[in-house]
Design an enzyme around this catalytic site. Structure first.
Site, PDB file in Angstrom:
ATOM      1  CE1 TYR A   1      -3.512  -2.539  -0.037  1.00 41.37           C
ATOM      2  CE2 TYR A   1      -3.716  -2.711   1.866  1.00 41.37           C
ATOM      3  CZ  TYR A   1      -3.866  -2.855   0.922  1.00 41.37           C
ATOM      4  OH  TYR A   1      -4.779  -4.518   1.240  1.00 41.37           O
TER       5      TYR A   1
ATOM      6  CB  SER B   1     -13.479  -5.046  -3.429  1.00 42.75           C
ATOM      7  OG  SER B   1     -13.383  -3.726  -4.780  1.00 42.75           O
TER       8      SER B   1
END
Length: 288
Positions: free
Chosen positions: A55, A210
């Protein structure tokens, strides 16, 4: 905040977690804003934070989110003794793209780097193999993970983007407490491939990534009548309805919605108090 057990660990964490990815990839907010978001999550009783070494913007920025979370935790004035940070390793970010790397040498190195990025004061709470690399067997890739557990660098291990068979292979190498696969009202593969059922049967925590269906779906949730109408009738956001729908699918599920604004994590936390009837769940199922 409601709590639930993480796998079979005996450790309880918040029923809604915080996903750190939006704070560290392209178009990320200022560091001060991200730290404020994490602090607000902690204020709301959120004690499970999901991150990854990848990330970041690119390889030169590796471990950005882990370092950010560590900075936020160490600057928080409240109690952080119950906070669990789950990180991941095994994805690369060359020039901002995404690629798999299950090389034992790479994983051994990135585990050490994640340990240091998260403060190197205690074992990594949960380390997850981000995605299986077809160039290596599961046993080969997880060998250095087992080494890190034995060496006290990692406390618990999870896997991500794994099939049932791959989870079983992983469990032959090291104890597994969690599985993180894509799951949303529009991505139902965990129901079809047996992963969700397996997690529930085996007492593994399922972390849906998600949950709002990605950037395209996220922007259009209010355009789905079943979701919009339920949100209006209950006086909550469409995001609350989606998170409640996820939680209704299995007691193994712990949603980890991402956030880069205080208003976003405040809204996600409210989803812990939203319940859907069987018929309301079926309305969403039919609509999506």
């Amino acid at each position: 905040m409601e709590t639930k057990q993480l796998g079979n660990t005996g450790i309880f964490v918040s029923a809604i977690g915080l996903g750190g990815m939006p704070m560290s990839i392209a178009n990320r907010p200022a560091e001060s804003q991200s730290i404020a978001v994490i602090h607000r999550a902690l204020d709301l009783g959120i004690t499970f934070i999901d991150t990854a070494d990848s990330y970041c913007l690119d390889e030169s920025d590796k471990h950005h989110n882990e370092k950010l979370i560590h900075k936020a935790l160490t600057s928080y004035n409240g109690d952080i003794s119950q906070v669990v940070v789950a990180t991941k390793g095994g994805l690369m970010r060359p020039n901002g793209s995404w690629g798999r790397n299950g090389s034992p040498e790479h994983l051994r190195q990135t585990i050490r780097e994640s340990y240091e990025a998260l403060g190197s004061e205690k074992p990594i709470d949960v380390w997850q193999y981000h995605a299986p690399d077809p160039n290596y067997t599961i046993a080969q890739s997880l060998a250095p993970v087992k080494e890190a557990v034995d060496a006290g660098l990692i406390r618990f291990v999870g896997v991500s983007n794994f099939s049932v068979e791959q989870i079983k292979q992983a469990r032959d190498v090291v104890d597994i407490v969690s599985v993180q696969n894509q799951y949303s009202p529009w991505e139902r593969q965990p129901e079809i491939d047996g992963v969700l059922k397996y997690c529930q049967q085996e007492g593994l925590t399922f972390l849906p990534w998600s949950p709002f269906g990605g950037s395209r779906r996220h922007a259009n949730l209010a355009d789905i009548p079943a979701i919009a109408q339920l949100a209006k009738s209950k006086g909550v956001s469409v995001y609350n309805i989606v998170l409640a729908w996820l939680r209704s699918q299995s007691p193994a599920i712990l949603p980890i919605p991402g956030a880069s604004k205080i208003s976003s994590i405040e809204d996600s936390a409210r989803a812990a108090d939203v319940t859907l009837s069987h018929e309301e769940v079926q309305q969403i199922n039919r609509a999506t």
